[in-house]
Scaffold this motif. Structure first.
Motif, PDB file in Angstrom:
ATOM      1  N   LEU A 162      29.482  52.702  -6.667  1.00 44.06           N
ATOM      2  CA  LEU A 162      30.394  52.519  -7.803  1.00 44.06           C
ATOM      3  C   LEU A 162      31.838  52.648  -7.306  1.00 44.06           C
ATOM      4  O   LEU A 162      32.154  53.535  -6.515  1.00 44.06           O
ATOM      5  N   THR A 163      32.673  51.741  -7.773  1.00 42.98           N
ATOM      6  CA  THR A 163      34.070  51.727  -7.308  1.00 42.98           C
ATOM      7  C   THR A 163      35.020  51.646  -8.495  1.00 42.98           C
ATOM      8  O   THR A 163      34.630  51.221  -9.590  1.00 42.98           O
ATOM      9  N   ALA A 164      36.262  52.043  -8.272  1.00 45.94           N
ATOM     10  CA  ALA A 164      37.253  52.076  -9.348  1.00 45.94           C
ATOM     11  C   ALA A 164      37.468  50.683  -9.930  1.00 45.94           C
ATOM     12  O   ALA A 164      37.682  50.516 -11.131  1.00 45.94           O
ATOM     13  N   CYS A 165      37.436  49.680  -9.070  1.00 40.98           N
ATOM     14  CA  CYS A 165      37.571  48.304  -9.548  1.00 40.98           C
ATOM     15  C   CYS A 165      36.230  47.604  -9.348  1.00 40.98           C
ATOM     16  O   CYS A 165      35.662  47.664  -8.246  1.00 40.98           O
ATOM     17  N   PRO A 166      35.709  46.958 -10.400  1.00 43.26           N
ATOM     18  CA  PRO A 166      34.361  46.378 -10.294  1.00 43.26           C
ATOM     19  C   PRO A 166      34.228  45.312  -9.203  1.00 43.26           C
ATOM     20  O   PRO A 166      33.136  45.078  -8.704  1.00 43.26           O
ATOM     21  N   THR A 167      35.356  44.688  -8.794  1.00 39.60           N
ATOM     22  CA  THR A 167      35.249  43.654  -7.749  1.00 39.60           C
ATOM     23  C   THR A 167      34.800  44.231  -6.406  1.00 39.60           C
ATOM     24  O   THR A 167      34.462  43.489  -5.494  1.00 39.60           O
ATOM     25  N   ASN A 168      34.838  45.557  -6.290  1.00 38.54           N
ATOM     26  CA  ASN A 168      34.404  46.169  -5.030  1.00 38.54           C
ATOM     27  C   ASN A 168      33.002  46.772  -5.099  1.00 38.54           C
ATOM     28  O   ASN A 168      32.487  47.253  -4.087  1.00 38.54           O
ATOM     29  N   ALA A 169      32.402  46.778  -6.304  1.00 40.61           N
ATOM     30  CA  ALA A 169      31.105  47.444  -6.489  1.00 40.61           C
ATOM     31  C   ALA A 169      30.022  46.770  -5.648  1.00 40.61           C
ATOM     32  O   ALA A 169      30.198  45.675  -5.125  1.00 40.61           O
ATOM     33  N   GLY A 170      28.893  47.468  -5.518  1.00 41.74           N
ATOM     34  CA  GLY A 170      27.784  46.936  -4.723  1.00 41.74           C
ATOM     35  C   GLY A 170      27.821  47.563  -3.341  1.00 41.74           C
ATOM     36  O   GLY A 170      27.583  48.763  -3.197  1.00 41.74           O
ATOM     37  N   THR A 171      28.171  46.774  -2.369  1.00 38.14           N
ATOM     38  CA  THR A 171      28.290  47.332  -1.017  1.00 38.14           C
ATOM     39  C   THR A 171      29.576  48.134  -0.856  1.00 38.14           C
ATOM     40  O   THR A 171      29.677  49.000   0.000  1.00 38.14           O
ATOM     41  N   GLY A 172      30.590  47.805  -1.671  1.00 38.09           N
ATOM     42  CA  GLY A 172      31.903  48.431  -1.492  1.00 38.09           C
ATOM     43  C   GLY A 172      32.535  48.011  -0.179  1.00 38.09           C
ATOM     44  O   GLY A 172      33.498  48.606   0.286  1.00 38.09           O
ATOM     45  N   MET A 173      32.006  46.962   0.390  1.00 39.84           N
ATOM     46  CA  MET A 173      32.447  46.578   1.735  1.00 39.84           C
ATOM     47  C   MET A 173      33.362  45.359   1.748  1.00 39.84           C
ATOM     48  O   MET A 173      33.120  44.370   1.069  1.00 39.84           O
ATOM     49  N   ARG A 174      34.420  45.462   2.519  1.00 39.01           N
ATOM     50  CA  ARG A 174      35.250  44.296   2.803  1.00 39.01           C
ATOM     51  C   ARG A 174      35.295  44.174   4.332  1.00 39.01           C
ATOM     52  O   ARG A 174      35.696  45.113   5.026  1.00 39.01           O
ATOM     53  N   ALA A 175      34.812  43.018   4.797  1.00 38.45           N
ATOM     54  CA  ALA A 175      34.859  42.776   6.246  1.00 38.45           C
ATOM     55  C   ALA A 175      35.926  41.729   6.476  1.00 38.45           C
ATOM     56  O   ALA A 175      35.942  40.698   5.799  1.00 38.45           O
ATOM     57  N   SER A 176      36.823  41.979   7.400  1.00 41.48           N
ATOM     58  CA  SER A 176      37.867  40.976   7.603  1.00 41.48           C
ATOM     59  C   SER A 176      38.179  40.812   9.079  1.00 41.48           C
ATOM     60  O   SER A 176      37.998  41.721   9.892  1.00 41.48           O
ATOM     61  N   VAL A 177      38.632  39.596   9.387  1.00 39.42           N
ATOM     62  CA  VAL A 177      38.937  39.255  10.769  1.00 39.42           C
ATOM     63  C   VAL A 177      40.359  38.713  10.800  1.00 39.42           C
ATOM     64  O   VAL A 177      40.723  37.888   9.964  1.00 39.42           O
ATOM     65  N   MET A 178      41.167  39.214  11.735  1.00 39.29           N
ATOM     66  CA  MET A 178      42.535  38.715  11.880  1.00 39.29           C
ATOM     67  C   MET A 178      42.531  37.646  12.965  1.00 39.29           C
ATOM     68  O   MET A 178      42.251  37.919  14.128  1.00 39.29           O
ATOM     69  N   LEU A 179      42.837  36.428  12.536  1.00 35.07           N
ATOM     70  CA  LEU A 179      42.799  35.295  13.453  1.00 35.07           C
ATOM     71  C   LEU A 179      44.210  34.811  13.760  1.00 35.07           C
ATOM     72  O   LEU A 179      45.068  34.796  12.874  1.00 35.07           O
ATOM     73  N   HIS A 180      44.416  34.395  14.992  1.00 31.85           N
ATOM     74  CA  HIS A 180      45.695  33.778  15.371  1.00 31.85           C
ATOM     75  C   HIS A 180      45.426  32.280  15.531  1.00 31.85           C
ATOM     76  O   HIS A 180      44.745  31.862  16.460  1.00 31.85           O
ATOM     77  N   LEU A 181      45.958  31.486  14.585  1.00 27.52           N
ATOM     78  CA  LEU A 181      45.596  30.068  14.528  1.00 27.52           C
ATOM     79  C   LEU A 181      46.818  29.141  14.673  1.00 27.52           C
ATOM     80  O   LEU A 181      47.026  28.236  13.854  1.00 27.52           O
ATOM     81  N   PRO A 182      47.619  29.344  15.699  1.00 30.96           N
ATOM     82  CA  PRO A 182      48.839  28.538  15.824  1.00 30.96           C
ATOM     83  C   PRO A 182      48.561  27.043  15.988  1.00 30.96           C
ATOM     84  O   PRO A 182      49.335  26.216  15.504  1.00 30.96           O
ATOM     85  N   SER A 183      47.473  26.705  16.656  1.00 32.09           N
ATOM     86  CA  SER A 183      47.233  25.282  16.939  1.00 32.09           C
ATOM     87  C   SER A 183      46.758  24.548  15.695  1.00 32.09           C
ATOM     88  O   SER A 183      47.096  23.377  15.493  1.00 32.09           O
ATOM     89  N   LEU A 184      46.004  25.233  14.834  1.00 33.75           N
ATOM     90  CA  LEU A 184      45.628  24.600  13.559  1.00 33.75           C
ATOM     91  C   LEU A 184      46.868  24.402  12.692  1.00 33.75           C
ATOM     92  O   LEU A 184      46.961  23.430  11.946  1.00 33.75           O
ATOM     93  N   VAL A 185      47.824  25.306  12.804  1.00 32.59           N
ATOM     94  CA  VAL A 185      49.081  25.143  12.059  1.00 32.59           C
ATOM     95  C   VAL A 185      49.888  23.987  12.655  1.00 32.59           C
ATOM     96  O   VAL A 185      50.332  23.094  11.937  1.00 32.59           O
ATOM     97  N   LEU A 186      50.026  23.982  13.986  1.00 36.90           N
ATOM     98  CA  LEU A 186      50.831  22.938  14.638  1.00 36.90           C
ATOM     99  C   LEU A 186      50.249  21.544  14.446  1.00 36.90           C
ATOM    100  O   LEU A 186      50.981  20.569  14.343  1.00 36.90           O
ATOM    101  N   THR A 187      48.917  21.446  14.405  1.00 36.05           N
ATOM    102  CA  THR A 187      48.305  20.128  14.230  1.00 36.05           C
ATOM    103  C   THR A 187      48.060  19.827  12.742  1.00 36.05           C
ATOM    104  O   THR A 187      47.374  18.861  12.419  1.00 36.05           O
ATOM    105  N   LYS A 188      48.603  20.685  11.889  1.00 35.26           N
ATOM    106  CA  LYS A 188      48.549  20.492  10.436  1.00 35.26           C
ATOM    107  C   LYS A 188      47.124  20.413   9.881  1.00 35.26           C
ATOM    108  O   LYS A 188      46.863  19.692   8.921  1.00 35.26           O
ATOM    109  N   GLN A 189      46.195  21.131  10.502  1.00 35.66           N
ATOM    110  CA  GLN A 189      44.821  21.148   9.995  1.00 35.66           C
ATOM    111  C   GLN A 189      44.543  22.411   9.194  1.00 35.66           C
ATOM    112  O   GLN A 189      43.467  22.563   8.630  1.00 35.66           O
ATOM    113  N   ILE A 190      45.506  23.322   9.167  1.00 31.79           N
ATOM    114  CA  ILE A 190      45.216  24.652   8.621  1.00 31.79           C
ATOM    115  C   ILE A 190      44.848  24.636   7.131  1.00 31.79           C
ATOM    116  O   ILE A 190      43.939  25.349   6.712  1.00 31.79           O
ATOM    117  N   SER A 191      45.520  23.788   6.339  1.00 35.46           N
ATOM    118  CA  SER A 191      45.243  23.869   4.899  1.00 35.46           C
ATOM    119  C   SER A 191      43.827  23.370   4.598  1.00 35.46           C
ATOM    120  O   SER A 191      43.149  23.919   3.724  1.00 35.46           O
TER     121      SER A 191
END
Lengths: 352, 352
Positions: A162-191
């Motif tokens: 149980l969590t204070a905000c229901p969007t976190n309920a269940g596993t209560g887990m947020r997994a995140s990865v910090m990516l450095h994607l300069p080439s997708l930005v430079l080649t305009k593929q990022i969006s």
């Protein structure tokens, strides 16, 4: 460990190592937990908040995993120190700004931190260098289990944690990865890539999480849904998507290195390097953007003068609170722009 | 001397020496002369034009002053070579582009050049490094007198020397000084200064004379009127005004070096230097602008890594025709931007 000891240390996750570290800066798993029978932090009185802090503190002190960790009571720290912890990704903006009784536990190598009385009683996180979500999950899961034996986390058979905000309920887990994607930005593929991510139930954010703009081509990608799936399923899903994005970025890097474009890329990288080595006044966002270009150059082997770790460290220590902690005094924004430039020149000179 | 021998030589006036050379790049005096009894160049047949070239060529060959000079028949040169001569300030854009029979005489050290069949039969010029208008005048006056004994220049008691365009009649003299005024530009005083110049009967142009925009903070200031004043009077007048402008630029430099602004200036100078030392692709105008910032740094003693002469040379040799002559082959604009960057890096590395 005192807070000031952190100033001259490098967080383990900044070492620039681990799988796919030429694209993945770090992997982070955080769990939201609340102590059974205690009012949620934002509705609790200061006394009740203090009781939560104290309960967690005791549990941590008898933890095997967290034997060498440090405990920082944020009510005792000034705003500069809170910002400093935030800049190291050890606490959130919300915890730094909140007025309640609150604290943070930080492990020796800064891989693990536990925020107390943020949105939930506990926010446990593990950050690893490179693509190591599963390792981060196993580490934080072990710590959570150990603390659970003492704290008894609120859990419902139907809703999970149980969590204070229901969007976190269940596993209560947020997994995140910090990516450095300069080439997708430079080649305009990022969006296109970011659109696809959203359709897969993931969400992309900037360098400092929710509500921040992408800066320096860093994108933090995490799961949107926390309910209805097992943790390892969620992590497998994210890792699969991340590997696809890595593949796209690798292809884009090949395009940038191809005969017709290579010089343009080198120009971008070496101009950034030339400016950083000579600059006298520089603000934070230009710093992040130039370091991003330099990092791409290092990751592609265009220059071997500097290590990925040195660039990661610069990304952290050129932030306002870090600059002020390093100088040992408050600095105006204009003074920071000068000290930031000095620090960058010094580090790039040293790392040669 | 062959034309290609010039490629690896430094024109004497680029040495960055002479009075006030931290602000004055060069001083130039040119005289317009026509041979008595011959049709003006633009109305003459090719045969008559050839006759003028031949007459001047003979006179030059028996000149003491021009003993070691070279004669280049522009009809025999391709457009690249013509552009090359123009980039060295030895001929004008008009002479480079014209289709008539035409030539140029260039003295050994490139201080003196004589265009034949530009607007007038002869355009004699002397360029010196720094503020040396009077010296340039005396030199070119001596050469003119010597040639006059053989060529007999068209002269009327009422109008003075007769020229193809009446705006040049009288003395036929244009005296001009190339000033580097970055601080008046940075402190936004330049338009006030240029307005004052116009009121004093002088005119300001860009790096390549008439019709060119100010680039890299270079301003060429010359007399408007050629009639009704003696040559030395005109030169005295210009020198007096130039000395005032130098005073203004010096004051502006002091302001830029003052406590509150010095770092901004250093930032500008060293960013330019950092980019130039690392750049991989760069066009002409960015080159001129960055070299201007670097030159200001050198002139103010902010860096001693590089000489004023090296910067002046770079200003000349990074131009399109020079790049192609140095490479010994035609280059597309994109190829030039790459070669220009290589050349800049190489020279800045060497001059350390």
């Amino acid at each position: 460990m005192k807070l000031d000891d952190l100033v001259y240390r490098t967080s383990e996750w900044l070492k620039g190592q681990g799988p796919s570290s030429e694209i993945v800066m770090s992997s982070r798993v955080r769990l939201a937990r609340n102590i059974d029978g205690m009012t949620f932090s934002h509705r609790a009185s200061r006394e009740k908040q203090a009781e939560v802090v104290s309960l967690v503190h005791s549990a941590v002190e008898s933890s095997k995993f967290l034997r060498n960790s440090s405990f920082f009571d944020l009510s005792e720290l000034g705003p500069l120190d809170c910002q400093f912890l935030r800049e190291r990704h050890l606490i959130s903006h919300e915890l730094a700004e909140s007025k309640g009784v609150r604290a943070v536990v930080v492990s020796d190598n800064e891989i693990v931190s536990i925020m107390i009385n943020e949105e939930d009683h506990l926010r446990l996180q593990a950050i690893e260098s490179g693509l190591q979500l599963m390792a981060a999950w196993r580490l934080i899961d072990g710590i959570e289990s150990e603390l659970d034996t003492q704290l008894r986390f609120a859990f419902s058979k139907e809703w999970g944690y149980l969590t204070a905000c229901p969007t976190n309920a269940g596993t209560g887990m947020r997994a995140s990865v910090m990516l450095h994607l300069p080439s997708l930005v430079l080649t305009k593929q990022i969006s296109k890539v970011l659109q696809a991510i959203t359709k897969l139930g993931l969400v992309a954010r900037g360098l400092y999480g929710e509500g921040t703009e992408p800066l320096g081509n860093y994108f933090q990608i995490s799961n949107q849904v926390t309910l209805g799936q097992a943790e390892e399923e969620i992590i497998d899903n994210i890792e699969r998507v991340i590997k696809q994005i890595i593949g796209h970025e690798e292809n884009a890097r090949k395009i940038l290195l191809s005969k017709g474009r290579r010089q343009l890329l080198e120009d971008k990288v070496f101009r950034a390097y030339g400016i950083l080595k000579n600059v006298r006044i520089i603000d934070s966002s230009e710093t992040v953007n130039l370091l991003s270009a330099l990092r791409l150059g290092v990751d592609l082997g265009l220059t071997e003068d500097i290590s990925r770790q040195a660039i990661n460290e610069l990304l952290i220590i050129t932030q306002p609170a870090h600059l002020q902690k390093l100088q040992g005094r408050a600095l105006s924004p204009a003074q920071r722009d000068v000290k930031r430039a000095e620090l960058i020149r010094e580090r790039l000179e040293k790392s040669k």
